[in-house]
Design a protein around this motif. Structure first.
Motif, PDB file in Angstrom:
ATOM      1  N   PHE A 270      -5.323   5.625   3.647  1.00 30.96           N
ATOM      2  CA  PHE A 270      -4.128   6.391   3.996  1.00 30.96           C
ATOM      3  C   PHE A 270      -4.501   7.815   4.385  1.00 30.96           C
ATOM      4  CE2 PHE A 270      -0.857   9.421   2.646  1.00 30.96           C
ATOM      5  CZ  PHE A 270       0.173   9.047   3.478  1.00 30.96           C
ATOM      6  N   LYS A 271      -5.351   8.451   3.594  1.00 34.49           N
ATOM      7  CA  LYS A 271      -5.757   9.820   3.886  1.00 34.49           C
ATOM      8  C   LYS A 271      -6.509   9.901   5.212  1.00 34.49           C
ATOM      9  CE  LYS A 271      -7.599  12.020   0.424  1.00 34.49           C
ATOM     10  NZ  LYS A 271      -8.256  12.402  -0.820  1.00 34.49           N
ATOM     11  N   THR A 272      -7.332   8.904   5.493  1.00 34.98           N
ATOM     12  CA  THR A 272      -8.055   8.874   6.766  1.00 34.98           C
ATOM     13  C   THR A 272      -7.081   8.736   7.926  1.00 34.98           C
ATOM     14  OG1 THR A 272     -10.023   7.926   5.723  1.00 34.98           O
ATOM     15  CG2 THR A 272      -9.802   7.632   8.107  1.00 34.98           C
ATOM     16  N   LEU A 273      -6.130   7.814   7.805  1.00 33.54           N
ATOM     17  CA  LEU A 273      -5.123   7.618   8.856  1.00 33.54           C
ATOM     18  C   LEU A 273      -4.333   8.900   9.075  1.00 33.54           C
ATOM     19  CD1 LEU A 273      -3.512   5.861  10.835  1.00 33.54           C
ATOM     20  CD2 LEU A 273      -2.109   5.133   8.877  1.00 33.54           C
ATOM     21  N   LEU A 274      -3.914   9.523   8.002  1.00 34.10           N
ATOM     22  CA  LEU A 274      -3.145  10.767   8.111  1.00 34.10           C
ATOM     23  C   LEU A 274      -3.966  11.849   8.805  1.00 34.10           C
ATOM     24  CD1 LEU A 274      -0.524  12.234   7.489  1.00 34.10           C
ATOM     25  CD2 LEU A 274      -1.446  12.782   5.232  1.00 34.10           C
TER      26      LEU A 274
ATOM     27  N   HIS B 162       0.835  -1.194   0.000  1.00 36.15           N
ATOM     28  CA  HIS B 162       0.000   0.000   0.000  1.00 36.15           C
ATOM     29  C   HIS B 162       0.874   1.251   0.000  1.00 36.15           C
ATOM     30  CE1 HIS B 162      -3.654  -2.239   1.920  1.00 36.15           C
ATOM     31  NE2 HIS B 162      -2.967  -3.012   1.109  1.00 36.15           N
ATOM     32  N   SER B 163       1.918   1.219   0.803  1.00 35.43           N
ATOM     33  CA  SER B 163       2.837   2.343   0.907  1.00 35.43           C
ATOM     34  C   SER B 163       3.478   2.664  -0.445  1.00 35.43           C
ATOM     35  CB  SER B 163       3.917   2.027   1.943  1.00 35.43           C
ATOM     36  OG  SER B 163       4.832   3.074   2.051  1.00 35.43           O
ATOM     37  N   GLU B 164       3.870   1.627  -1.171  1.00 35.59           N
ATOM     38  CA  GLU B 164       4.498   1.845  -2.480  1.00 35.59           C
ATOM     39  C   GLU B 164       3.544   2.534  -3.453  1.00 35.59           C
ATOM     40  OE1 GLU B 164       7.702   1.567  -3.250  1.00 35.59           O
ATOM     41  OE2 GLU B 164       7.924   1.065  -1.137  1.00 35.59           O
ATOM     42  N   VAL B 165       2.287   2.140  -3.423  1.00 36.02           N
ATOM     43  CA  VAL B 165       1.290   2.755  -4.307  1.00 36.02           C
ATOM     44  C   VAL B 165       1.124   4.231  -3.953  1.00 36.02           C
ATOM     45  CG1 VAL B 165      -1.183   2.807  -4.857  1.00 36.02           C
ATOM     46  CG2 VAL B 165       0.053   0.641  -4.854  1.00 36.02           C
ATOM     47  N   ILE B 166       1.003   4.521  -2.675  1.00 39.10           N
ATOM     48  CA  ILE B 166       0.829   5.900  -2.226  1.00 39.10           C
ATOM     49  C   ILE B 166       2.060   6.736  -2.580  1.00 39.10           C
ATOM     50  CG2 ILE B 166       0.483   7.399  -0.217  1.00 39.10           C
ATOM     51  CD1 ILE B 166      -1.948   5.556  -0.972  1.00 39.10           C
ATOM     52  N   LYS B 167       3.240   6.201  -2.327  1.00 44.34           N
ATOM     53  CA  LYS B 167       4.474   6.916  -2.658  1.00 44.34           C
ATOM     54  C   LYS B 167       4.562   7.182  -4.157  1.00 44.34           C
ATOM     55  CE  LYS B 167       7.296   4.930   1.029  1.00 44.34           C
ATOM     56  NZ  LYS B 167       8.402   3.995   1.284  1.00 44.34           N
ATOM     57  N   ARG B 168       4.195   6.197  -4.951  1.00 42.42           N
ATOM     58  CA  ARG B 168       4.258   6.357  -6.408  1.00 42.42           C
ATOM     59  C   ARG B 168       3.354   7.492  -6.866  1.00 42.42           C
ATOM     60  NH1 ARG B 168       6.220   7.511 -10.742  1.00 42.42           N
ATOM     61  NH2 ARG B 168       5.496   6.515 -12.626  1.00 42.42           N
TER      62      ARG B 168
END
Length: 84
Positions: free
Chosen positions: A60-64, A24-30
């Protein structure tokens, strides 16, 4: 040198990226690493469904958002849990 007002934002983002699944992190970073890439291109590169990746992004946006709104409270709760 990063402006002081952005240092906490960067720390929050790095923390959120570190606690989600690596895939998931890789997708968000990309997606956020290239201002010219579209979400559809990220989906195509990842080989996953649009809805699946959109869910990862929204999570991710919710967690942030939770971390930025309640970060101090989470730090306190974590310290209490570690001491228990």
């Amino acid at each position: 040198e990063v402006e002081p007002r952005y240092k906490q934002d960067m720390a929050d983002i790095k923390f959120c990226l570190s606690v989600i699944k690596p895939e998931h992190s890789e997708v968000i970073k990309r997606y956020y690493s290239d201002k010219f890439i579209t979400w559809e291109e990220v989906v195509s590169e990842a080989g996953k469904s649009y809805s699946q990746l959109r869910t990862w992004h929204n999570d991710f946006k919710t967690l942030l958002n939770v971390i930025t709104q309640h970060g101090v409270e989470f730090i306190r709760l974590r310290r209490e849990a570690l001491q228990a």
